[in-house]
Motif scaffolding. Structure first.
Motif, PDB file in Angstrom:
ATOM      1  N   THR A   1       0.858  -1.183   0.000  1.00 56.48           N
ATOM      2  CA  THR A   1       0.000   0.000   0.000  1.00 56.48           C
ATOM      3  C   THR A   1       0.897   1.238   0.000  1.00 56.48           C
ATOM      4  OG1 THR A   1      -0.022   0.143   2.399  1.00 56.48           O
ATOM      5  CG2 THR A   1      -1.756  -1.191   1.354  1.00 56.48           C
ATOM      6  N   GLN A   2       0.280   2.393  -0.164  1.00 51.00           N
ATOM      7  CA  GLN A   2       1.075   3.627  -0.083  1.00 51.00           C
ATOM      8  C   GLN A   2       1.692   3.768   1.309  1.00 51.00           C
ATOM      9  OE1 GLN A   2      -1.550   6.844  -1.241  1.00 51.00           O
ATOM     10  NE2 GLN A   2      -1.041   6.608  -3.416  1.00 51.00           N
ATOM     11  N   ALA A   3       0.941   3.340   2.302  1.00 52.89           N
ATOM     12  CA  ALA A   3       1.454   3.416   3.674  1.00 52.89           C
ATOM     13  C   ALA A   3       2.658   2.495   3.862  1.00 52.89           C
ATOM     14  CB  ALA A   3       0.349   3.061   4.661  1.00 52.89           C
TER      15      ALA A   3
ATOM     16  N   ALA B   1       5.541   4.160   2.203  1.00 52.94           N
ATOM     17  CA  ALA B   1       5.942   5.321   2.995  1.00 52.94           C
ATOM     18  C   ALA B   1       6.796   4.886   4.186  1.00 52.94           C
ATOM     19  CB  ALA B   1       4.701   6.073   3.476  1.00 52.94           C
TER      20      ALA B   1
ATOM     21  N   VAL C   1       8.983   8.250   4.898  1.00 53.77           N
ATOM     22  CA  VAL C   1       8.283   9.498   4.574  1.00 53.77           C
ATOM     23  C   VAL C   1       6.812   9.293   4.886  1.00 53.77           C
ATOM     24  CG1 VAL C   1       9.909  10.200   2.776  1.00 53.77           C
ATOM     25  CG2 VAL C   1       7.895   8.837   2.151  1.00 53.77           C
ATOM     26  N   SER C   2       6.018  10.338   4.725  1.00 53.24           N
ATOM     27  CA  SER C   2       4.585  10.225   4.991  1.00 53.24           C
ATOM     28  C   SER C   2       3.862   9.624   3.781  1.00 53.24           C
ATOM     29  CB  SER C   2       3.996  11.604   5.307  1.00 53.24           C
ATOM     30  OG  SER C   2       4.119  12.446   4.181  1.00 53.24           O
ATOM     31  N   ARG C   3       2.688   9.075   4.053  1.00 57.44           N
ATOM     32  CA  ARG C   3       1.889   8.523   2.947  1.00 57.44           C
ATOM     33  C   ARG C   3       1.517   9.638   1.965  1.00 57.44           C
ATOM     34  NH1 ARG C   3      -2.692   8.361   0.856  1.00 57.44           N
ATOM     35  NH2 ARG C   3      -3.511   9.840   2.376  1.00 57.44           N
ATOM     36  N   GLN C   4       1.292  10.829   2.499  1.00 59.81           N
ATOM     37  CA  GLN C   4       0.958  11.968   1.640  1.00 59.81           C
ATOM     38  C   GLN C   4       2.064  12.242   0.615  1.00 59.81           C
ATOM     39  OE1 GLN C   4       0.779  11.953   4.968  1.00 59.81           O
ATOM     40  NE2 GLN C   4      -1.147  12.864   5.659  1.00 59.81           N
ATOM     41  N   THR C   5       3.306  12.069   1.047  1.00 61.47           N
ATOM     42  CA  THR C   5       4.436  12.282   0.132  1.00 61.47           C
ATOM     43  C   THR C   5       4.455  11.219  -0.954  1.00 61.47           C
ATOM     44  OG1 THR C   5       5.718  13.344   1.873  1.00 61.47           O
ATOM     45  CG2 THR C   5       6.950  12.478   0.006  1.00 61.47           C
TER      46      THR C   5
ATOM     47  N   HIS D   1       1.923   9.580  -2.103  1.00 67.53           N
ATOM     48  CA  HIS D   1       0.796   9.883  -2.995  1.00 67.53           C
ATOM     49  C   HIS D   1       1.148  11.023  -3.946  1.00 67.53           C
ATOM     50  CE1 HIS D   1      -3.352  10.403  -4.323  1.00 67.53           C
ATOM     51  NE2 HIS D   1      -3.202  11.690  -4.111  1.00 67.53           N
ATOM     52  N   ALA D   2       1.767  12.072  -3.410  1.00 67.06           N
ATOM     53  CA  ALA D   2       2.110  13.234  -4.240  1.00 67.06           C
ATOM     54  C   ALA D   2       3.145  12.858  -5.307  1.00 67.06           C
ATOM     55  CB  ALA D   2       2.634  14.368  -3.362  1.00 67.06           C
TER      56      ALA D   2
ATOM     57  N   LYS E   1       2.565  15.188  -8.562  1.00 61.82           N
ATOM     58  CA  LYS E   1       2.401  16.521  -7.981  1.00 61.82           C
ATOM     59  C   LYS E   1       3.689  16.998  -7.307  1.00 61.82           C
ATOM     60  CE  LYS E   1      -2.083  17.205  -8.717  1.00 61.82           C
ATOM     61  NZ  LYS E   1      -3.096  16.797  -7.745  1.00 61.82           N
ATOM     62  N   TYR E   2       4.560  16.067  -6.961  1.00 58.83           N
ATOM     63  CA  TYR E   2       5.793  16.416  -6.257  1.00 58.83           C
ATOM     64  C   TYR E   2       6.933  15.553  -6.786  1.00 58.83           C
ATOM     65  CZ  TYR E   2       9.237  16.809  -2.497  1.00 58.83           C
ATOM     66  OH  TYR E   2      10.388  17.006  -1.776  1.00 58.83           O
ATOM     67  N   ASP E   3       8.053  16.208  -7.097  1.00 62.85           N
ATOM     68  CA  ASP E   3       9.254  15.481  -7.516  1.00 62.85           C
ATOM     69  C   ASP E   3      10.161  15.299  -6.308  1.00 62.85           C
ATOM     70  OD1 ASP E   3       9.370  17.377 -10.612  1.00 62.85           O
ATOM     71  OD2 ASP E   3       8.295  15.529 -10.102  1.00 62.85           O
TER      72      ASP E   3
ATOM     73  N   PRO F   1      -6.901   0.361   2.646  1.00 60.67           N
ATOM     74  CA  PRO F   1      -5.447   0.273   2.854  1.00 60.67           C
ATOM     75  C   PRO F   1      -4.688   1.397   2.189  1.00 60.67           C
ATOM     76  CG  PRO F   1      -6.220  -1.489   1.405  1.00 60.67           C
ATOM     77  CD  PRO F   1      -7.427  -0.822   1.944  1.00 60.67           C
ATOM     78  N   GLU F   2      -5.295   2.025   1.171  1.00 60.62           N
ATOM     79  CA  GLU F   2      -4.604   3.123   0.504  1.00 60.62           C
ATOM     80  C   GLU F   2      -4.595   4.377   1.368  1.00 60.62           C
ATOM     81  OE1 GLU F   2      -3.270   1.189  -2.820  1.00 60.62           O
ATOM     82  OE2 GLU F   2      -2.876   3.237  -2.237  1.00 60.62           O
TER      83      GLU F   2
ATOM     84  N   ARG G   1      -4.956   4.339   5.010  1.00 60.97           N
ATOM     85  CA  ARG G   1      -4.670   4.245   6.442  1.00 60.97           C
ATOM     86  C   ARG G   1      -3.384   5.008   6.732  1.00 60.97           C
ATOM     87  NH1 ARG G   1      -2.830  -1.485   5.384  1.00 60.97           N
ATOM     88  NH2 ARG G   1      -0.605  -1.494   5.848  1.00 60.97           N
TER      89      ARG G   1
ATOM     90  N   SER H   1       0.227   6.478   7.930  1.00 63.38           N
ATOM     91  CA  SER H   1       1.571   5.921   8.003  1.00 63.38           C
ATOM     92  C   SER H   1       1.973   5.755   9.460  1.00 63.38           C
ATOM     93  CB  SER H   1       2.565   6.867   7.342  1.00 63.38           C
ATOM     94  OG  SER H   1       2.267   7.039   5.995  1.00 63.38           O
TER      95      SER H   1
ATOM     96  N   GLY I   1       7.414   8.115   9.854  1.00 62.85           N
ATOM     97  CA  GLY I   1       7.220   8.773   8.578  1.00 62.85           C
ATOM     98  C   GLY I   1       6.687  10.178   8.746  1.00 62.85           C
TER      99      GLY I   1
ATOM    100  N   ASP J   1       3.809  11.330   9.826  1.00 60.02           N
ATOM    101  CA  ASP J   1       2.470  11.515   9.307  1.00 60.02           C
ATOM    102  C   ASP J   1       1.836  12.730   9.965  1.00 60.02           C
ATOM    103  OD1 ASP J   1       0.198   9.710   7.858  1.00 60.02           O
ATOM    104  OD2 ASP J   1      -0.619  10.896   9.495  1.00 60.02           O
TER     105      ASP J   1
ATOM    106  N   ASP K   1       8.846  15.077   6.818  1.00 57.90           N
ATOM    107  CA  ASP K   1       9.606  14.703   5.627  1.00 57.90           C
ATOM    108  C   ASP K   1       9.702  15.909   4.702  1.00 57.90           C
ATOM    109  OD1 ASP K   1       6.898  12.761   4.091  1.00 57.90           O
ATOM    110  OD2 ASP K   1       7.305  14.900   4.047  1.00 57.90           O
TER     111      ASP K   1
ATOM    112  N   LEU L   1       8.443  16.812   1.793  1.00 57.49           N
ATOM    113  CA  LEU L   1       7.263  17.469   1.229  1.00 57.49           C
ATOM    114  C   LEU L   1       6.512  18.263   2.293  1.00 57.49           C
ATOM    115  CD1 LEU L   1       5.303  18.089  -1.018  1.00 57.49           C
ATOM    116  CD2 LEU L   1       4.170  15.901  -0.590  1.00 57.49           C
ATOM    117  N   GLN L   2       6.406  17.692   3.480  1.00 59.60           N
ATOM    118  CA  GLN L   2       5.692  18.390   4.556  1.00 59.60           C
ATOM    119  C   GLN L   2       6.424  19.664   4.963  1.00 59.60           C
ATOM    120  OE1 GLN L   2       5.466  15.004   7.106  1.00 59.60           O
ATOM    121  NE2 GLN L   2       3.331  14.621   6.604  1.00 59.60           N
TER     122      GLN L   2
ATOM    123  N   TYR M   1      -0.447  19.911  -3.561  1.00 57.70           N
ATOM    124  CA  TYR M   1       0.207  18.607  -3.663  1.00 57.70           C
ATOM    125  C   TYR M   1      -0.751  17.445  -3.439  1.00 57.70           C
ATOM    126  CZ  TYR M   1       4.304  21.524  -3.415  1.00 57.70           C
ATOM    127  OH  TYR M   1       5.237  22.499  -3.667  1.00 57.70           O
TER     128      TYR M   1
END
Lengths: 67, 140
Positions: free
Chosen positions: A15-17, A20, A25-29, A31-32, A37-39, B3-4, B6, B8, B12, B14, B76, B78-79, B139
């Motif tokens: 999964t993305q999690a 991550a 890194v975070s799951r948001q990163t 995904h981006a 959306k983010y390099d 699962p996509e 949930r 981190s 990480g 989060d 991280d 990006l954050q 983002y």
């Protein structure tokens, strides 16, 4: 920029999690990056390449980089 | 849970985990500030005590600031970028707001007693969250 991260992740049934956590890194990163959306920075790009046992060029497509 | 989506794990950095670490301190600051407002408005006390009560929320805010800076260090890349963009939006807007209000006050378009520090700082505070919303959308 476009990349094969989602495909490579799906091949391993992560999964993305999961990805991550492996990249610290975070799951948001994740995904981006997957959505273009983010390099990632160079250190993160190297980490991704090492994780998937591939090269940065094989994962990321600079030819489709965002303007 | 999907699962996509949930969350981190903590290392990480989060957003929800970091918020859980800093929000109690922000809440404590809110309580301290509101408490000080009420105490200064309604509770008679000597001048020294008034100043101590007025400064107390600042001490609590410093605790929040320390936690927030720690959270930024754990973020991280990006954050951190999103936080930077949020501050890059909020800080100039805050300057613009204060500058413009000052000029409007000079010409009498804004009442001197209407715009004071008590009313101004929440506006500056919310500008950061507006900046954060704008930066995060980029983002998503």
């Amino acid at each position: 920029m476009k990349n094969r991260l989602r495909v490579l992740r799906a091949e391993r049934d992560w999964t993305q999690a999961d990805l991550a956590e492996r990249l610290a890194v975070s799951r948001q990163t994740v995904h981006a990056i997957e959505t273009g959306k983010y390099d990632p920075s160079l250190p993160l790009a190297f980490k991704i390449a090492r994780l998937f046992e591939s090269s940065i060029e094989a994962i990321f497509d600079p030819g489709a980089a965002r303007a | 849970m999907d699962p996509e989506t949930r969350p981190s794990l903590p290392h990480g950095a989060d957003c929800s985990v970091e918020s859980a670490r800093t929000t109690p301190y922000l809440f404590a600051f809110g309580v301290a500030y509101v408490g000080a407002l009420f105490a200064l408005r309604f509770a008679p006390m000597p001048r020294g005590a008034q100043i101590a009560v007025a400064l107390a929320p600042a001490a609590v805010f410093v605790l929040y600031l320390v936690r927030w800076l720690g959270a930024i260090r754990r973020m991280d890349e990006l954050q951190r970028l999103i936080t930077l963009e949020a501050l890059a939006i909020a800080y100039p807007l805050a300057l613009l707001l204060i500058m413009t209000l000052g000029l409007l006050e000079m010409v009498g378009a804004v009442r001197h007693d209407f715009i004071n520090y008590l009313r101004l700082w929440p506006l500056v505070f919310w500008l950061y969250f507006i900046g954060l919303l704008i930066a995060r959308r980029r983002y998503r």
